[in-house]
Write a protein that holds these residues in place. Structure first.
Motif, PDB file in Angstrom:
ATOM      1  N   LEU A   5      81.152 -28.204  24.178  1.00  0.00           N
ATOM      2  CA  LEU A   5      80.014 -27.524  24.794  1.00  0.00           C
ATOM      3  C   LEU A   5      78.774 -27.618  23.911  1.00  0.00           C
ATOM      4  CD1 LEU A   5      81.611 -24.291  26.294  1.00  0.00           C
ATOM      5  CD2 LEU A   5      81.209 -26.500  27.368  1.00  0.00           C
ATOM      6  N   SER A   6      78.961 -27.611  22.599  1.00  0.00           N
ATOM      7  CA  SER A   6      77.814 -27.630  21.695  1.00  0.00           C
ATOM      8  C   SER A   6      77.104 -28.978  21.721  1.00  0.00           C
ATOM      9  CB  SER A   6      78.252 -27.311  20.263  1.00  0.00           C
ATOM     10  OG  SER A   6      79.115 -28.319  19.767  1.00  0.00           O
ATOM     11  N   ARG A   7      77.748 -30.013  22.249  1.00  0.00           N
ATOM     12  CA  ARG A   7      77.172 -31.349  22.179  1.00  0.00           C
ATOM     13  C   ARG A   7      76.441 -31.767  23.465  1.00  0.00           C
ATOM     14  NH1 ARG A   7      77.857 -33.169  17.560  1.00  0.00           N
ATOM     15  NH2 ARG A   7      76.535 -34.899  18.159  1.00  0.00           N
TER      16      ARG A   7
ATOM     17  N   GLY B 133      72.777 -35.659  16.404  1.00  0.00           N
ATOM     18  CA  GLY B 133      73.613 -36.551  15.622  1.00  0.00           C
ATOM     19  C   GLY B 133      74.872 -35.889  15.086  1.00  0.00           C
ATOM     20  N   SER B 134      75.846 -36.717  14.805  1.00  0.00           N
ATOM     21  CA  SER B 134      77.106 -36.257  14.234  1.00  0.00           C
ATOM     22  C   SER B 134      77.022 -36.257  12.707  1.00  0.00           C
ATOM     23  CB  SER B 134      78.243 -37.184  14.682  1.00  0.00           C
ATOM     24  OG  SER B 134      79.434 -36.891  13.985  1.00  0.00           O
ATOM     25  N   LYS B 135      77.751 -35.342  12.072  1.00  0.00           N
ATOM     26  CA  LYS B 135      77.813 -35.322  10.614  1.00  0.00           C
ATOM     27  C   LYS B 135      78.692 -36.435  10.069  1.00  0.00           C
ATOM     28  CE  LYS B 135      77.152 -30.304  10.244  1.00  0.00           C
ATOM     29  NZ  LYS B 135      77.753 -29.029   9.771  1.00  0.00           N
ATOM     30  N   ASP B 136      79.556 -36.976  10.907  1.00  0.00           N
ATOM     31  CA  ASP B 136      80.474 -38.029  10.497  1.00  0.00           C
ATOM     32  C   ASP B 136      79.729 -39.360  10.333  1.00  0.00           C
ATOM     33  OD1 ASP B 136      83.442 -38.956  10.301  1.00  0.00           O
ATOM     34  OD2 ASP B 136      82.515 -40.344  11.721  1.00  0.00           O
ATOM     35  N   VAL B 137      79.945 -40.045   9.231  1.00  0.00           N
ATOM     36  CA  VAL B 137      79.203 -41.276   8.933  1.00  0.00           C
ATOM     37  C   VAL B 137      79.490 -42.366   9.961  1.00  0.00           C
ATOM     38  CG1 VAL B 137      78.899 -43.142   7.256  1.00  0.00           C
ATOM     39  CG2 VAL B 137      79.077 -40.778   6.474  1.00  0.00           C
ATOM     40  N   SER B 138      80.731 -42.536  10.349  1.00  0.00           N
ATOM     41  CA  SER B 138      81.051 -43.593  11.313  1.00  0.00           C
ATOM     42  C   SER B 138      80.425 -43.305  12.672  1.00  0.00           C
ATOM     43  CB  SER B 138      82.577 -43.739  11.449  1.00  0.00           C
ATOM     44  OG  SER B 138      83.169 -42.521  11.885  1.00  0.00           O
ATOM     45  N   ASN B 139      80.379 -42.035  13.071  1.00  0.00           N
ATOM     46  CA  ASN B 139      79.696 -41.682  14.314  1.00  0.00           C
ATOM     47  C   ASN B 139      78.189 -41.861  14.184  1.00  0.00           C
ATOM     48  OD1 ASN B 139      81.987 -41.042  15.786  1.00  0.00           O
ATOM     49  ND2 ASN B 139      81.982 -38.900  15.131  1.00  0.00           N
ATOM     50  N   GLY B 140      77.661 -41.576  12.996  1.00  0.00           N
ATOM     51  CA  GLY B 140      76.245 -41.830  12.749  1.00  0.00           C
ATOM     52  C   GLY B 140      75.889 -43.290  12.946  1.00  0.00           C
ATOM     53  N   ARG B 141      76.791 -44.148  12.542  1.00  0.00           N
ATOM     54  CA  ARG B 141      76.571 -45.596  12.727  1.00  0.00           C
ATOM     55  C   ARG B 141      76.523 -45.944  14.211  1.00  0.00           C
ATOM     56  NH1 ARG B 141      80.671 -47.498   9.349  1.00  0.00           N
ATOM     57  NH2 ARG B 141      79.343 -46.771   7.645  1.00  0.00           N
TER      58      ARG B 141
ATOM     59  N   ASP C 296      68.087 -33.121  16.221  1.00  0.00           N
ATOM     60  CA  ASP C 296      68.897 -32.666  15.096  1.00  0.00           C
ATOM     61  C   ASP C 296      69.760 -33.848  14.663  1.00  0.00           C
ATOM     62  OD1 ASP C 296      70.748 -31.568  13.369  1.00  0.00           O
ATOM     63  OD2 ASP C 296      71.104 -29.780  14.565  1.00  0.00           O
ATOM     64  N   PHE C 297      69.420 -34.427  13.514  1.00  0.00           N
ATOM     65  CA  PHE C 297      70.119 -35.626  13.048  1.00  0.00           C
ATOM     66  C   PHE C 297      71.343 -35.294  12.195  1.00  0.00           C
ATOM     67  CE2 PHE C 297      65.952 -37.089  14.184  1.00  0.00           C
ATOM     68  CZ  PHE C 297      66.156 -38.356  14.710  1.00  0.00           C
ATOM     69  N   ASN C 298      71.477 -34.012  11.801  1.00  0.00           N
ATOM     70  CA  ASN C 298      72.596 -33.602  10.954  1.00  0.00           C
ATOM     71  C   ASN C 298      72.738 -34.496   9.728  1.00  0.00           C
ATOM     72  OD1 ASN C 298      74.123 -31.217  11.705  1.00  0.00           O
ATOM     73  ND2 ASN C 298      74.454 -32.230  13.675  1.00  0.00           N
ATOM     74  N   CYS C 299      71.601 -34.856   9.132  1.00  0.00           N
ATOM     75  CA  CYS C 299      71.608 -35.741   7.970  1.00  0.00           C
ATOM     76  C   CYS C 299      70.442 -35.376   7.055  1.00  0.00           C
ATOM     77  CB  CYS C 299      71.481 -37.195   8.427  1.00  0.00           C
ATOM     78  SG  CYS C 299      71.626 -38.396   7.079  1.00  0.00           S
ATOM     79  N   LEU C 300      70.720 -35.232   5.773  1.00  0.00           N
ATOM     80  CA  LEU C 300      69.693 -34.944   4.782  1.00  0.00           C
ATOM     81  C   LEU C 300      69.225 -36.241   4.147  1.00  0.00           C
ATOM     82  CD1 LEU C 300      71.481 -31.956   2.988  1.00  0.00           C
ATOM     83  CD2 LEU C 300      69.876 -31.849   4.896  1.00  0.00           C
ATOM     84  N   LEU C 301      67.927 -36.348   3.864  1.00  0.00           N
ATOM     85  CA  LEU C 301      67.385 -37.574   3.302  1.00  0.00           C
ATOM     86  C   LEU C 301      66.879 -37.429   1.870  1.00  0.00           C
ATOM     87  CD1 LEU C 301      65.406 -39.040   6.350  1.00  0.00           C
ATOM     88  CD2 LEU C 301      67.705 -39.620   5.548  1.00  0.00           C
ATOM     89  N   ALA C 302      66.762 -36.192   1.391  1.00  0.00           N
ATOM     90  CA  ALA C 302      66.247 -35.973   0.039  1.00  0.00           C
ATOM     91  C   ALA C 302      66.747 -34.627  -0.471  1.00  0.00           C
ATOM     92  CB  ALA C 302      64.726 -36.007   0.028  1.00  0.00           C
TER      93      ALA C 302
END
Length: 213
Positions: A66-68, A110-118, A139-145
């Protein structure tokens, strides 16, 4: 001037969410809305009317989680949105604005999982265009710095952030400046247990950057 709104509402049926959204729409003359974490199994016109008022068309991506569920809305008298592709992490399509041309817009959760991010980057890349303005936001669920995080474990420029940076650079995408707090998410805890992060971003292509210079 019309504007685009992307919001992680964390439950679209909450009365506070509806009141806040309608206020934002009115104050900023919004014509396109992307909502994340709607927590709705099935979305009908009555749900859209409750959320944003009448006069909106919509499209969404069903999800087992549901959250997605991602929901996009547009003012039917001002624009038309044609979805090109969707997944559990994005909706991308062309927004034709009456007498103002076309924009390509991607709404992201976005997903926190790296493979899903790909999968997210690979799904978006074929639809990158520089022929007209493009906006990739959510919401990319990814930090860049390291400045994107306060509390918890120290930031690490790991594979996920590196691949997001590569996606942005290789596609000539630029993050827009912002007004307000830099950190957009919190775990709602206090003291030393509190974690705050910048997960929400707006990226645009050079077409938009050049137009605003």
């Amino acid at each position: 001037m019309n504007s685009i709104l992307i919001w992680n509402c964390r439950g679209a049926k909450k009365k506070k969410a509806s009141l806040y959204l309608k206020e934002l729409v009115k104050d900023h003359n919004v014509l396109f809305i992307g909502l994340l974490e709607t927590k709705l199994v099935i979305i009908e016109h009555k749900d859209v009317d409750y959320l944003s008022g009448t006069g909106w068309n919509y499209s969404y991506v069903p999800s087992a989680s549901l959250s997605r569920v991602i929901l996009v809305l547009w003012r039917s008298n001002l624009a038309n949105f044609n979805m090109i592709e969707s997944s559990s992490q994005f909706i991308i399509g062309n927004l034709d604005i009456l007498n103002k041309g076309k924009w390509r817009i991607a709404t992201i959760y976005g997903s926190k999982d790296v493979s899903n991010g790909r999968l997210l980057w690979n799904g978006l890349e074929p639809h990158i265009t520089h022929d007209w303005p493009m906006v990739i936001s959510g919401d990319f669920n990814c930090l860049l710095a390291k400045e994107d995080k306060k509390g918890g474990r120290n930031f690490s420029f790991s594979l996920g952030p590196r691949e997001m940076k590569y996606f942005m650079t290789s596609n000539d995408l630029h993050e827009l400046n912002f007004i307000g707090p830099r950190l957009t998410w919190s775990n709602n805890k206090k003291g030393s247990d509190r974690i705050m992060e910048r997960l929400d971003r707006i990226m645009v292509d050079s077409f938009v950057v050049n137009c605003n210079q």
